[in-house]
Design an enzyme around this catalytic site. Sequence first.
Site, PDB file in Angstrom:
ATOM      1  N   PRO A  53     -12.967  -2.918  11.917  1.00  0.00           N
ATOM      2  CA  PRO A  53     -14.090  -3.707  11.383  1.00  0.00           C
ATOM      3  C   PRO A  53     -14.978  -4.280  12.487  1.00  0.00           C
ATOM      4  CG  PRO A  53     -12.045  -4.967  11.285  1.00  0.00           C
ATOM      5  CD  PRO A  53     -11.675  -3.607  11.774  1.00  0.00           C
ATOM      6  N   THR A  54     -16.129  -4.775  12.092  1.00  0.00           N
ATOM      7  CA  THR A  54     -17.016  -5.428  13.055  1.00  0.00           C
ATOM      8  C   THR A  54     -16.363  -6.742  13.502  1.00  0.00           C
ATOM      9  OG1 THR A  54     -18.887  -4.461  11.902  1.00  0.00           O
ATOM     10  CG2 THR A  54     -19.364  -6.302  13.368  1.00  0.00           C
ATOM     11  N   GLY A  95     -29.792  -0.347  -1.776  1.00  0.00           N
ATOM     12  CA  GLY A  95     -29.408  -0.438  -0.365  1.00  0.00           C
ATOM     13  C   GLY A  95     -28.052   0.228  -0.185  1.00  0.00           C
ATOM     14  N   ARG A 120     -30.625   2.231  -9.737  1.00  0.00           N
ATOM     15  CA  ARG A 120     -30.095   3.554  -9.352  1.00  0.00           C
ATOM     16  C   ARG A 120     -30.804   4.712 -10.040  1.00  0.00           C
ATOM     17  NH1 ARG A 120     -26.376   3.685  -4.997  1.00  0.00           N
ATOM     18  NH2 ARG A 120     -25.060   1.841  -5.125  1.00  0.00           N
ATOM     19  N   CYS A 123     -18.772   2.079   6.386  1.00  0.00           N
ATOM     20  CA  CYS A 123     -19.164   2.728   7.645  1.00  0.00           C
ATOM     21  C   CYS A 123     -20.581   2.466   8.123  1.00  0.00           C
ATOM     22  CB  CYS A 123     -18.977   4.235   7.514  1.00  0.00           C
ATOM     23  SG  CYS A 123     -17.241   4.672   7.532  1.00  0.00           S
ATOM     24  N   GLU A 154     -13.941  11.694  11.124  1.00  0.00           N
ATOM     25  CA  GLU A 154     -13.928  12.167   9.743  1.00  0.00           C
ATOM     26  C   GLU A 154     -15.303  11.962   9.131  1.00  0.00           C
ATOM     27  OE1 GLU A 154     -11.569  13.924   8.064  1.00  0.00           O
ATOM     28  OE2 GLU A 154     -13.453  14.042   6.989  1.00  0.00           O
ATOM     29  N   PHE A 155     -15.806  12.984   8.465  1.00  0.00           N
ATOM     30  CA  PHE A 155     -17.142  12.882   7.860  1.00  0.00           C
ATOM     31  C   PHE A 155     -17.086  12.808   6.334  1.00  0.00           C
ATOM     32  CE2 PHE A 155     -17.904  14.967  11.985  1.00  0.00           C
ATOM     33  CZ  PHE A 155     -18.835  14.089  12.519  1.00  0.00           C
ATOM     34  N   LYS A 157     -20.283  10.895  15.654  1.00  0.00           N
ATOM     35  CA  LYS A 157     -19.921  10.220  14.399  1.00  0.00           C
ATOM     36  C   LYS A 157     -20.861   9.038  14.144  1.00  0.00           C
ATOM     37  CE  LYS A 157     -17.558   8.509  10.978  1.00  0.00           C
ATOM     38  NZ  LYS A 157     -17.051   9.026   9.767  1.00  0.00           N
ATOM     39  N   ASN A 186      -8.059   0.582  10.565  1.00  0.00           N
ATOM     40  CA  ASN A 186      -9.411   0.066  10.361  1.00  0.00           C
ATOM     41  C   ASN A 186      -9.990  -0.525  11.648  1.00  0.00           C
ATOM     42  OD1 ASN A 186      -7.191  -1.496   9.714  1.00  0.00           O
ATOM     43  ND2 ASN A 186      -8.406  -3.038   8.665  1.00  0.00           N
ATOM     44  N   ARG A 228       0.835  -1.200   0.000  1.00  0.00           N
ATOM     45  CA  ARG A 228       0.000   0.000   0.000  1.00  0.00           C
ATOM     46  C   ARG A 228       0.877   1.260   0.000  1.00  0.00           C
ATOM     47  NH1 ARG A 228      -5.658   0.098   3.342  1.00  0.00           N
ATOM     48  NH2 ARG A 228      -6.792   0.782   1.516  1.00  0.00           N
ATOM     49  N   GLN A 247     -23.198   0.293   7.941  1.00  0.00           N
ATOM     50  CA  GLN A 247     -23.648  -0.897   8.649  1.00  0.00           C
ATOM     51  C   GLN A 247     -22.839  -1.098   9.932  1.00  0.00           C
ATOM     52  OE1 GLN A 247     -24.800  -4.427   6.528  1.00  0.00           O
ATOM     53  NE2 GLN A 247     -23.458  -5.654   7.802  1.00  0.00           N
TER      54      GLN A 247
HETATM   55  C1  UDX Z   1     -11.505   4.280   7.941  1.00  0.00           C
HETATM   56  C2  UDX Z   1     -11.622   4.523   9.420  1.00  0.00           C
HETATM   57  O1  UDX Z   1     -10.388   4.607   9.994  1.00  0.00           O
HETATM   58  C3  UDX Z   1     -12.531   3.539  10.027  1.00  0.00           C
HETATM   59  O2  UDX Z   1     -12.695   3.726  11.376  1.00  0.00           O
HETATM   60  C4  UDX Z   1     -13.812   3.777   9.360  1.00  0.00           C
HETATM   61  O3  UDX Z   1     -14.816   3.130   9.997  1.00  0.00           O
HETATM   62  C5  UDX Z   1     -13.671   3.356   7.932  1.00  0.00           C
HETATM   63  O4  UDX Z   1     -12.773   4.207   7.360  1.00  0.00           O
HETATM   64  P1  UDX Z   1     -10.184   3.192   6.164  1.00  0.00           P
HETATM   65  O5  UDX Z   1      -9.174   4.258   6.023  1.00  0.00           O
HETATM   66  O6  UDX Z   1     -11.293   3.163   5.186  1.00  0.00           O
HETATM   67  O7  UDX Z   1     -10.775   3.245   7.615  1.00  0.00           O
HETATM   68  O8  UDX Z   1      -9.588   1.764   6.339  1.00  0.00           O
HETATM   69  P2  UDX Z   1      -8.519   1.042   5.480  1.00  0.00           P
HETATM   70  O9  UDX Z   1      -8.589   1.554   4.079  1.00  0.00           O
HETATM   71  O10 UDX Z   1      -8.668  -0.388   5.796  1.00  0.00           O
HETATM   72  O11 UDX Z   1      -7.133   1.605   6.085  1.00  0.00           O
HETATM   73  C6  UDX Z   1      -6.604   1.277   7.295  1.00  0.00           C
HETATM   74  C7  UDX Z   1      -5.097   1.090   7.117  1.00  0.00           C
HETATM   75  O12 UDX Z   1      -4.479   0.929   8.395  1.00  0.00           O
HETATM   76  C8  UDX Z   1      -4.697  -0.128   6.296  1.00  0.00           C
HETATM   77  O13 UDX Z   1      -3.916   0.277   5.193  1.00  0.00           O
HETATM   78  C9  UDX Z   1      -3.883  -0.989   7.274  1.00  0.00           C
HETATM   79  O14 UDX Z   1      -2.797  -1.659   6.647  1.00  0.00           O
HETATM   80  C10 UDX Z   1      -3.394   0.047   8.257  1.00  0.00           C
HETATM   81  N1  UDX Z   1      -3.027  -0.493   9.557  1.00  0.00           N
HETATM   82  C11 UDX Z   1      -3.883  -1.267  10.243  1.00  0.00           C
HETATM   83  C12 UDX Z   1      -1.780  -0.184  10.099  1.00  0.00           C
HETATM   84  O15 UDX Z   1      -0.972   0.498   9.475  1.00  0.00           O
HETATM   85  N2  UDX Z   1      -1.469  -0.645  11.346  1.00  0.00           N
HETATM   86  C13 UDX Z   1      -2.295  -1.432  12.061  1.00  0.00           C
HETATM   87  O16 UDX Z   1      -1.967  -1.829  13.180  1.00  0.00           O
HETATM   88  C14 UDX Z   1      -3.550  -1.754  11.488  1.00  0.00           C
HETATM   89  C1  UDX Z   2     -20.536   7.817   4.611  1.00  0.00           C
HETATM   90  C2  UDX Z   2     -20.902   9.201   5.158  1.00  0.00           C
HETATM   91  O1  UDX Z   2     -21.624   9.935   4.151  1.00  0.00           O
HETATM   92  C3  UDX Z   2     -19.657   9.953   5.580  1.00  0.00           C
HETATM   93  O2  UDX Z   2     -20.014  11.188   6.185  1.00  0.00           O
HETATM   94  C4  UDX Z   2     -18.888   9.086   6.579  1.00  0.00           C
HETATM   95  O3  UDX Z   2     -17.683   9.740   6.942  1.00  0.00           O
HETATM   96  C5  UDX Z   2     -18.570   7.736   5.987  1.00  0.00           C
HETATM   97  O4  UDX Z   2     -19.780   7.093   5.573  1.00  0.00           O
HETATM   98  P1  UDX Z   2     -19.614   6.910   2.310  1.00  0.00           P
HETATM   99  O5  UDX Z   2     -19.955   5.558   2.863  1.00  0.00           O
HETATM  100  O6  UDX Z   2     -18.283   7.123   1.721  1.00  0.00           O
HETATM  101  O7  UDX Z   2     -19.786   8.025   3.430  1.00  0.00           O
HETATM  102  O8  UDX Z   2     -20.659   7.273   1.151  1.00  0.00           O
HETATM  103  P2  UDX Z   2     -22.144   7.851   1.107  1.00  0.00           P
HETATM  104  O9  UDX Z   2     -22.178   8.837   0.018  1.00  0.00           O
HETATM  105  O10 UDX Z   2     -22.636   8.284   2.415  1.00  0.00           O
HETATM  106  O11 UDX Z   2     -22.980   6.592   0.595  1.00  0.00           O
HETATM  107  C6  UDX Z   2     -23.162   5.443   1.385  1.00  0.00           C
HETATM  108  C7  UDX Z   2     -24.105   4.485   0.695  1.00  0.00           C
HETATM  109  O12 UDX Z   2     -25.416   5.007   0.657  1.00  0.00           O
HETATM  110  C8  UDX Z   2     -23.741   4.190  -0.761  1.00  0.00           C
HETATM  111  O13 UDX Z   2     -23.930   2.818  -1.014  1.00  0.00           O
HETATM  112  C9  UDX Z   2     -24.712   5.032  -1.539  1.00  0.00           C
HETATM  113  O14 UDX Z   2     -24.963   4.543  -2.824  1.00  0.00           O
HETATM  114  C10 UDX Z   2     -25.930   4.966  -0.664  1.00  0.00           C
HETATM  115  N1  UDX Z   2     -26.854   6.104  -0.852  1.00  0.00           N
HETATM  116  C11 UDX Z   2     -26.469   7.358  -0.533  1.00  0.00           C
HETATM  117  C12 UDX Z   2     -28.137   5.865  -1.326  1.00  0.00           C
HETATM  118  O15 UDX Z   2     -28.515   4.723  -1.618  1.00  0.00           O
HETATM  119  N2  UDX Z   2     -28.991   6.932  -1.461  1.00  0.00           N
HETATM  120  C13 UDX Z   2     -28.627   8.205  -1.153  1.00  0.00           C
HETATM  121  O16 UDX Z   2     -29.470   9.114  -1.304  1.00  0.00           O
HETATM  122  C14 UDX Z   2     -27.324   8.427  -0.672  1.00  0.00           C
END
Ligand code: UDX
Ligand code: UDX
Length: 461
Positions: free
Chosen positions: A94-95, A275, A440, A280, A169-170, A224, A92, A40, A282
Amino acid sequence: MSIRTICCIGAGYVGGPTMAVIADRCPGIQVTVVDLNQARIDAWNDPDLSKLPVYEPGLDAVVGRCRGRNLHFSTAVEPAIAAADMVFLSVNTPTKTKGVGAGQASDLRWIEASARQVAACAQGHTIVVEKSTLPVRTAETVKAILSAAQDVLPGGGEPKSFAVLSNPEFLAEGTAIPDLESPDRVLIGGEDPQAIESLAGVYGQWVPQERILRTNLWSSELSKLTANAFLAQRISSINSIAALCEATGADVQEVAHAIGADNRIGSKFLKAGPGFGGSCFQKDILNLVYLCGYYGLHKVAAYWQSVVELNDWQQHRIARLVVQSLFGTLTGKRIAVLGFAFKADTNDTRETPAIRICQDLLEEGARLAIYDPKVVESQIAKDLSCSTDPDLWHCVPSPDQAVVGADAVLVLTEWSIFADLDWAHIASRMRHPAWVFDTRLIINQSAARAAGLNVWSVGIG
Ligand code: UDX
Ligand code: UDX
């Protein structure tokens, strides 16, 4: 304290773009993004900016401007922590898949590991910022780990001290760069006013002061989860009404427009679809459900659980509709799947509705030709791990190739190119009677009908 060096642990969808924008807007701050994953980091350092590991419109330009200047990507975690005034945790969460809270609670092992690494390597005073979405009161865990390091002072060295902030982060994927460059709000939760002001000083370099909100730690963490739960709830609400529209002859777009004109409701986030997906929604709702259960608020837990259940139902409903329309059987039939990402303008497939829908169709015996402009085949193979038989599904490089001999086209992601498909040409390559299922509301329906296709659109009765 004015911040001069930042380290971010986690070079993912959140850490990478967020740090790139901080570096771009704060030329006086050196920003190092570290990650355990060498591949990465190599991709973040690739001279070819089209190979960055995260696809976000505009990200390549920002990285191109800052990388090597004040933005660095590295696997050398310890020196980056040691040099930092401020460390962001963006790993990350995860659940959990097993143990207490499996299927609901967040797995915090990487947050804990990162906090331990910060405790061991930090020097002097360090502000630790939770960027990952975390269950309420996680900061307590982070603080406990850090304060243990504070207590055990290595002989003679400069004492360590820490402040912990929550700064969720939003950003939404696909619009990460504009979301970061002009956020609706930046939320900083904490107890130490100096630390809060230090972080506010970073964002203050480009975000207007009135958009920087300060709260206590727990309010910030809970905000959040609540923001994501409310957004997801709107989607389940409109999808529930979409099904009613289909049954009654109403048009969900008209209903959404009519209710969205009420500015108490607002017009955004009212698009019916297959859906919600993404990493994030779910996960965060399940987290909320777990927390409510933990605190004995079972009615509240059930209320939020229903948002996820409706989402699951919508995904299965779409697969069922395809089966029913194609005379109750898909055995041996070909379906062109257009779009696999969970939304347009991203290569992310985490929790994409396409996974469940494709799995349901495969289960029914369909053969799938999948086209997505950004998702790579190896990712789809991982996601559809139920089957890697090339006879059952394969990826194709264009919509045109997907539709050859197909009985149906199923549009699952709102990529803008799907708005301009040449339906007369597509229809000529399909087997008839032929269907198009638009989950869509993106395609040119009248052109598809004029080409002799049976058209089903979500929410249109
Ligand atoms: C983000 C947020 O951090 C998470 O809480 C949110 O719910 C989803 O979005 P995201 O950046 O999307 O996560 O996750 P991911 O793309 O999986 O990146 C996390 C990175 O952390 C990975 O590249 C992983 O290799 C790295 N990591 C993980 C470390 O460097 N050290 C660790 O101990 C664990
Ligand atoms: C979301 C939040 O918007 C963001 O603020 C947070 O930080 C991370 O989670 P993201 O998951 O990246 O962001 O995308 P988002 O645009 O929110 O869409 C989420 C899902 O909802 C997608 O599958 C999208 O297609 C769906 N969606 C969104 C709909 O089905 N209808 C809508 O009107 C909007």
